[in-house]
Design an enzyme around this catalytic site. Structure first.
Site, PDB file in Angstrom:
ATOM      1  N   GLY A 145       3.818  -4.110 -14.983  1.00  0.00           N
ATOM      2  CA  GLY A 145       3.334  -3.026 -15.811  1.00  0.00           C
ATOM      3  C   GLY A 145       3.385  -3.394 -17.285  1.00  0.00           C
ATOM      4  N   CYS A 146       2.698  -2.596 -18.101  1.00  0.00           N
ATOM      5  CA  CYS A 146       2.586  -2.919 -19.523  1.00  0.00           C
ATOM      6  C   CYS A 146       3.930  -2.790 -20.250  1.00  0.00           C
ATOM      7  CB  CYS A 146       1.524  -2.048 -20.186  1.00  0.00           C
ATOM      8  SG  CYS A 146       1.699  -0.278 -19.863  1.00  0.00           S
ATOM      9  N   TYR A 147       4.637  -1.675 -20.039  1.00  0.00           N
ATOM     10  CA  TYR A 147       5.949  -1.525 -20.663  1.00  0.00           C
ATOM     11  C   TYR A 147       6.907  -2.617 -20.186  1.00  0.00           C
ATOM     12  CZ  TYR A 147       5.088   3.218 -22.518  1.00  0.00           C
ATOM     13  OH  TYR A 147       4.633   4.314 -23.221  1.00  0.00           O
TER      14      TYR A 147
END
Length: 342
Positions: A145-147
């Site tokens: 995921g991006c985070y």
């Protein structure tokens, strides 16, 4: 290599199309959508007019396997866990951007509130944090995921070397609105987000267990982190400010040396000069992760500032980076371009 994109009309799918369109070793064989079929994709997205014409096709796993060697799943969570299975069984190269294969069965069902994929498939997935993958032989990648990408790249050198107090890690992460996906909601409505900032999913964000799972691979002493997520009124970007207490004391110069050595030969991670901290604009529409560092002697606190484009390094770009590693292409193929600025 011929590839197919499932979920081509979402933001992640569109970004895959944009990047793969100019990849020197890849041809997009087919585009697929659950919600829109038979129509040319340029009808929905006029920015593709005269540039890219291809009808959106139904998802026929047998036909896709005949046409393509690799498939990207850019679907909402809860979809890929079933859609990926025939492609895995067919021995195709599979890269899932959705998160359906990032956690254990128990972890997924707790944090996503959905039924998980069968264990047999969960165990086949390799977590694809591209800079820290231990091998390139996997054919099924669960894209981070991006985070998680920003947080893990920011913490990796310190955690691997066991240089920070295990209970001191605090992550304050902010995302552009595109991170919420294409479907609008009350919180992503323009009057709510414009000139505003809001914290959401406090202690409940689904990237927390993903981050913890990888941190504990690197250092089993880390039991928990403080992690908060906020929406900011920009389209693209993750801006993560990370804090951790040094175990023995250090200097900013020592931290910069550690990070430069740790990311030497990793083309998409750029360590800033001393007293220089990255901005979102310097990575927009690129696969770069830029990191700035500082040590406060009075508080014994290390601060790490990390920026990425959530749709590229946090999704489609890293997925292509993983395909490059998987296919033994140059790691930068299709991704070696200057960020959009301003």
């Amino acid at each position: 290599m011929k590839v197919s994109i499932i979920g081509a009309t979402g933001y992640g799918g569109l970004e895959l199309l944009r990047l793969l369109h100019q990849h020197p070793h890849v041809e997009i064989a087919s585009l697929h959508s659950f919600s829109a079929q038979t129509e040319d994709i340029s009808r929905f997205y006029p920015h593709l007019h005269t540039v890219y014409h291809q009808a959106l096709a139904e998802i026929d796993a047998v036909k896709i396997a005949e046409e393509s060697e690799a498939v990207f799943l850019a679907t909402p969570s809860g979809v890929a866990k079933d859609a990926a299975q025939p492609f895995i069984d067919a021995g195709m190269k599979v890269i899932d951007l959705s998160g359906d294969f990032r956690l254990s069965k128990e972890g997924y069902e707790k944090w996503y509130n959905k039924d998980a994929a069968p264990d047999a498939y969960l165990k086949q997935a390799e977590y694809g944090l591209a800079e820290w993958r231990t091998g390139t032989d996997a054919t099924f990648i669960s894209n981070p995921g991006c985070y998680a990408t920003a947080t893990l790249l920011g913490l990796a050198p310190l955690v691997m070397q066991d240089l920070v107090e295990a209970d001191s890690i605090i992550v304050d992460a902010k995302s552009g609105i595109s991170g919420a996906g294409k479907t609008p909601s009350e919180n992503t409505h323009f009057p709510e987000t414009n000139e505003n900032m809001m914290l959401y999913r406090m202690n409940k964000h689904q990237h927390i267990p993903e981050i913890m799972r990888q941190l504990q691979v690197w250092n089993e002493n880390i039991d928990a982190i403080t992690f908060s997520t906020s929406l900011i009124p920009v389209t693209r970007g993750i801006f993560a400010t990370i804090y951790a207490k040094s175990k023995t004391g250090t200097t900013t110069e020592e931290l910069l040396t550690l990070y430069r050595e740790s990311y030497d030969g990793k083309p998409f991670v750029r360590i800033q000069a001393q007293d220089v901290y990255p901005t979102l604009k310097q990575v927009t529409a690129s696969n770069f992760c830029d990191i700035g560092l500082c040590y406060n002697e009075r508080t014994n606190m290390i601060t790490i500032v990390v920026v990425i484009d959530n749709l590229v390094k946090g999704a489609a770009g890293q997925a292509i980076q993983n395909l490059n590693l998987m296919a033994k292409f140059d790691e930068t193929a299709g991704l070696d371009f200057i960020p959009v600025y301003p």
